[in-house]
Design a protein around this motif. Structure first.
Motif, PDB file in Angstrom:
ATOM      1  N   PHE A  10       9.560  -1.742  -2.446  1.00 35.19           N
ATOM      2  CA  PHE A  10       9.564  -2.222  -1.054  1.00 35.19           C
ATOM      3  C   PHE A  10       9.305  -0.549  -0.262  1.00 35.19           C
ATOM      4  N   ARG A  11      10.095   0.099  -0.754  1.00 37.89           N
ATOM      5  CA  ARG A  11      10.103   1.746  -0.210  1.00 37.89           C
ATOM      6  C   ARG A  11       8.546   2.241  -0.305  1.00 37.89           C
ATOM      7  N   ARG A  12       7.911   1.945  -1.486  1.00 37.08           N
ATOM      8  CA  ARG A  12       6.496   2.583  -1.648  1.00 37.08           C
ATOM      9  C   ARG A  12       5.696   1.626  -0.880  1.00 37.08           C
ATOM     10  N   LEU A  13       5.745   0.458  -0.847  1.00 42.09           N
ATOM     11  CA  LEU A  13       4.787  -0.090  -0.245  1.00 42.09           C
ATOM     12  C   LEU A  13       4.935  -0.052   1.505  1.00 42.09           C
ATOM     13  N   HIS A  14       6.165   0.046   1.850  1.00 40.15           N
ATOM     14  CA  HIS A  14       6.120   0.568   3.173  1.00 40.15           C
ATOM     15  C   HIS A  14       5.809   1.941   3.502  1.00 40.15           C
ATOM     16  N   PHE A  15       5.967   2.938   2.796  1.00 40.55           N
ATOM     17  CA  PHE A  15       5.171   4.066   2.984  1.00 40.55           C
ATOM     18  C   PHE A  15       3.869   4.174   2.783  1.00 40.55           C
ATOM     19  N   TYR A  16       3.302   3.681   1.847  1.00 41.63           N
ATOM     20  CA  TYR A  16       1.771   3.709   1.890  1.00 41.63           C
ATOM     21  C   TYR A  16       1.083   2.557   2.946  1.00 41.63           C
ATOM     22  N   ALA A  17       1.920   1.635   3.138  1.00 41.58           N
ATOM     23  CA  ALA A  17       1.153   0.750   4.283  1.00 41.58           C
ATOM     24  C   ALA A  17       1.319   1.552   5.575  1.00 41.58           C
ATOM     25  N   ALA A  18       2.210   2.005   5.868  1.00 41.02           N
ATOM     26  CA  ALA A  18       2.521   2.737   7.024  1.00 41.02           C
ATOM     27  C   ALA A  18       1.309   4.020   7.131  1.00 41.02           C
ATOM     28  N   TRP A  19       1.110   4.651   6.220  1.00 34.20           N
ATOM     29  CA  TRP A  19       0.175   5.600   6.308  1.00 34.20           C
ATOM     30  C   TRP A  19      -1.525   4.884   6.633  1.00 34.20           C
ATOM     31  N   PHE A  20      -1.652   3.913   5.671  1.00 36.80           N
ATOM     32  CA  PHE A  20      -2.993   3.326   5.993  1.00 36.80           C
ATOM     33  C   PHE A  20      -3.217   2.627   7.181  1.00 36.80           C
ATOM     34  N   ILE A  21      -2.216   1.554   7.808  1.00 34.18           N
ATOM     35  CA  ILE A  21      -2.373   1.016   8.778  1.00 34.18           C
ATOM     36  C   ILE A  21      -2.233   1.547  10.314  1.00 34.18           C
ATOM     37  N   SER A  22      -1.186   2.603  10.137  1.00 28.09           N
ATOM     38  CA  SER A  22      -0.728   3.436  11.498  1.00 28.09           C
ATOM     39  C   SER A  22      -1.899   3.678  12.339  1.00 28.09           C
ATOM     40  N   ILE A 155       8.014  -4.507   9.010  1.00 30.92           N
ATOM     41  CA  ILE A 155       9.199  -4.877   9.803  1.00 30.92           C
ATOM     42  C   ILE A 155      10.300  -5.494   8.660  1.00 30.92           C
ATOM     43  N   VAL A 156       9.918  -6.451   7.842  1.00 25.61           N
ATOM     44  CA  VAL A 156      10.672  -7.061   6.796  1.00 25.61           C
ATOM     45  C   VAL A 156      11.107  -5.911   6.071  1.00 25.61           C
ATOM     46  N   SER A 157      10.358  -5.135   5.304  1.00 26.51           N
ATOM     47  CA  SER A 157      10.784  -4.212   4.327  1.00 26.51           C
ATOM     48  C   SER A 157      11.706  -3.099   5.113  1.00 26.51           C
ATOM     49  N   GLY A 158      11.330  -2.716   6.354  1.00 30.04           N
ATOM     50  CA  GLY A 158      12.115  -1.812   7.069  1.00 30.04           C
ATOM     51  C   GLY A 158      13.594  -2.443   7.318  1.00 30.04           C
ATOM     52  N   VAL A 159      13.626  -3.656   7.941  1.00 31.22           N
ATOM     53  CA  VAL A 159      15.135  -4.362   8.003  1.00 31.22           C
ATOM     54  C   VAL A 159      16.034  -4.211   6.835  1.00 31.22           C
ATOM     55  N   TYR A 160      15.238  -4.387   5.642  1.00 30.02           N
ATOM     56  CA  TYR A 160      15.980  -4.660   4.229  1.00 30.02           C
ATOM     57  C   TYR A 160      16.462  -3.171   4.013  1.00 30.02           C
ATOM     58  N   ASN A 399       6.605  14.560  -1.103  1.00 32.09           N
ATOM     59  CA  ASN A 399       7.674  13.834  -0.728  1.00 32.09           C
ATOM     60  C   ASN A 399       7.391  12.243  -0.719  1.00 32.09           C
ATOM     61  N   ARG A 400       6.381  11.961  -1.506  1.00 35.03           N
ATOM     62  CA  ARG A 400       6.087  10.446  -1.858  1.00 35.03           C
ATOM     63  C   ARG A 400       7.147   9.887  -2.623  1.00 35.03           C
ATOM     64  N   PRO A 401       7.138   8.525  -2.243  1.00 33.80           N
ATOM     65  CA  PRO A 401       8.201   7.732  -3.172  1.00 33.80           C
ATOM     66  C   PRO A 401       7.861   7.715  -4.552  1.00 33.80           C
ATOM     67  N   ARG A 402       8.867   7.835  -5.557  1.00 37.01           N
ATOM     68  CA  ARG A 402       8.446   7.833  -6.864  1.00 37.01           C
ATOM     69  C   ARG A 402       8.380   6.501  -7.349  1.00 37.01           C
ATOM     70  N   LEU A 414       9.485 -12.803  -4.882  1.00 36.46           N
ATOM     71  CA  LEU A 414       9.751 -14.258  -3.981  1.00 36.46           C
ATOM     72  C   LEU A 414       9.212 -13.638  -2.645  1.00 36.46           C
ATOM     73  N   THR A 415      10.013 -12.543  -2.274  1.00 37.69           N
ATOM     74  CA  THR A 415       9.562 -12.244  -0.944  1.00 37.69           C
ATOM     75  C   THR A 415       8.130 -12.089  -0.428  1.00 37.69           C
ATOM     76  N   LEU A 416       7.596 -11.100  -1.282  1.00 35.19           N
ATOM     77  CA  LEU A 416       6.141 -11.226  -1.214  1.00 35.19           C
ATOM     78  C   LEU A 416       5.430 -12.277  -1.373  1.00 35.19           C
ATOM     79  N   PHE A 417       5.686 -13.252  -2.263  1.00 35.59           N
ATOM     80  CA  PHE A 417       5.049 -14.519  -2.385  1.00 35.59           C
ATOM     81  C   PHE A 417       5.271 -15.295  -1.147  1.00 35.59           C
ATOM     82  N   VAL A 418       6.514 -15.573  -0.474  1.00 35.94           N
ATOM     83  CA  VAL A 418       6.416 -16.310   0.729  1.00 35.94           C
ATOM     84  C   VAL A 418       5.883 -15.718   2.026  1.00 35.94           C
ATOM     85  N   LEU A 419       5.633 -14.390   1.930  1.00 31.35           N
ATOM     86  CA  LEU A 419       4.983 -13.691   3.009  1.00 31.35           C
ATOM     87  C   LEU A 419       3.404 -13.967   2.601  1.00 31.35           C
TER      88      LEU A 419
END
Length: 451
Positions: A10-22, A155-160, A399-402, A414-419
């Motif tokens: 979640f942390r890595r997807l959140h980080f890279y998604a933020a970079w690509f879509i911001s 939003i979902v990953s950030g709340v988590y 400082n990228r998430p390892r 499951l979370t990603l499947f539902v989304l």
């Protein structure tokens, strides 16, 4: 051993998604803010067309004004007439074979006040910029929808992660600068989580992939809505027809001419009823200003009189409960059929409410202010997120998430499947990521050595 690898993916997807879509998120948010206040801006910019008076003081009928426009603009067809409430001038939309669309404004004497190029109006520019970055490209619309989908994931990953990292703990507020910024980022995200999801979801009618799917589903199941969620934002000759009736087959006029000439231009016949009669009959049906009259598109077509809650036209939007679409025979002027808000299914009603909520005029100024505050908080959250990351960086480190080289947990999958199911385009993009993750996992997995 129980696998609990949820936080790391979640942390890595959140980080890279933020970079690509911001970059696109910033563009969509800023253009959305610009569109929120288009009535205020246009009322100021276009005082002469909207409220001005012609130097000709002689009064003429609306039918005479339309005939004047046909003579003055011989290469253009009359598409629709918007009958506005005071103090706005009525507006006639004309277009030619090259796709050039113009608005002609008529004062209370039905004399021409001014004209506008439809493509260059503030509202249309902001709408097109928000939906396709002014390109009109279907590919760009896919990118816009994909960005919106990944915004939901952020939003979902950030709340988590906010609760997982205990960023709301008061002690974190006393920590060093980068952690305070991260805490502010998390708090802003929590505050706007629900309203931001609502704003994103109510933008679905403009989406290429999900919007078209919902449109097809709703039309195949009339009890749910027969809503018309088209690929593109409202444009051209159907701009003022409500979303919930835009793709319905129009009734056919009884006394149609013998020719069957299929065309998208308005058809003018010597036997066609006068606008005066159509307006009178609409008023008999308690259809009050503001409303639009869309001309028949062929010799069997009808006059379509509509009141819409999402027209994108300054001064023309109404409350969702007032939405109506009435069809009048173009030769007799008689009412053929009428569809009101109460006749919509659940999908039609949802989007009839959702679109003006997204645009910021469902409940007036308060709606605009609410959307503005959510957008500003979202911009602040983006800035704080990147700022906190930069503050944590050390010289020579990214400082990228390892990546933790073990399978993802059931909870993450499951979370990603539902989304992915709820947002199919997101699901397709996620499949690509999962394939890459699987390849990397097996390529870097340490072989097990026998004891």
């Amino acid at each position: 051993m129980r696998n609990s690898n949820t936080f790391n993916p979640f942390r890595r997807l959140h980080f890279y998604a933020a970079w690509f879509i911001s970059p696109l998120l910033l563009t969509l948010t800023l253009s959305g803010i610009g569109f929120l206040f288009y009535p205020n801006v246009e009322n100021s910019l276009y005082k002469e067309p909207f409220f001005g008076q012609s130097t000709v003081s002689t009064k003429q009928s609306l039918d005479e004004a339309v005939q004047q426009l046909r003579n003055q603009y011989p290469d253009y067809n009359i598409g629709k007439i918007s009958i506005m409430s005071e103090p706005y001038n009525n507006r006639v939309t004309i277009s030619n074979a090259d796709g050039d669309t113009r608005y002609i404004f008529l004062d209370h004497n039905n004399q021409i006040v001014a004209e506008q190029n439809a493509d260059n109006t503030y509202s249309n520019l902001m709408r097109n910029f928000h939906s396709s970055l002014l390109t009109g490209s279907t590919f760009v619309r896919y990118l816009v929808e994909l960005t919106a989908c990944w915004a939901i994931f952020l939003i979902v990953s950030g709340v988590y992660m906010t609760f997982k990292k205990r960023l709301l703990d008061a002690r974190n507020g006393q920590r060093k600068h980068p952690f305070r910024l991260q805490r502010i980022h998390a708090i802003l995200g929590l505050i706007i989580a629900i309203p931001l999801v609502v704003i994103v979801v109510t933008g679905i009618p403009w989406s290429v992939f999900t919007g078209s799917y919902i449109s097809s589903y709703a039309q195949e199941h009339p009890a749910l809505g027969r809503t018309a969620l088209k690929y593109n934002p409202p444009q051209s000759d159907i701009n003022e027809i409500p979303w919930a009736t835009r793709s319905l087959d129009q009734p056919v006029s009884e006394h149609a001419a013998h020719g069957h000439h299929e065309t998208t231009a308005a058809v003018i016949s010597e036997h066609q009823q006068r606008l005066r009669v159509i307006i009178q009959n609409a008023q008999k049906e308690n259809i009050t200003r503001p409303f639009s009259i869309v001309y028949p598109s062929n010799e069997q077509g009808v006059f379509t009189v509509t009141k819409g809650s999402n027209t994108g036209v300054t001064g023309l939007d109404v409350n969702p409960y007032e939405e109506t679409t009435a069809y009048f025979d173009q030769y007799s002027g008689k009412l053929i059929a009428r569809i009101n808000f109460a006749d919509y299914g659940i999908i039609g009603k949802w989007f009839t409410w959702g679109i003006p909520l997204h645009e910021g005029h469902l409940f007036g100024t308060a709606n605009r202010i609410m959307n503005l505050l959510v957008c500003l908080a979202f911009l602040g959250a983006i800035v704080m997120g990147f700022w906190s990351w930069m503050k944590r960086m050390k010289p020579g480190e990214s400082n990228r998430p390892r990546r933790i080289n073990k399978p993802w947990s059931i909870g993450a999958v499951l979370t990603l499947f539902v989304l992915g199911i709820l947002m199919p385009l997101f699901g397709l993009s996620l499949l690509l990521i999962l394939i890459i993750e699987t390849i990397v996992y097996f390529a870097t997995r340490q072989p097990e050595h026998a004891a």
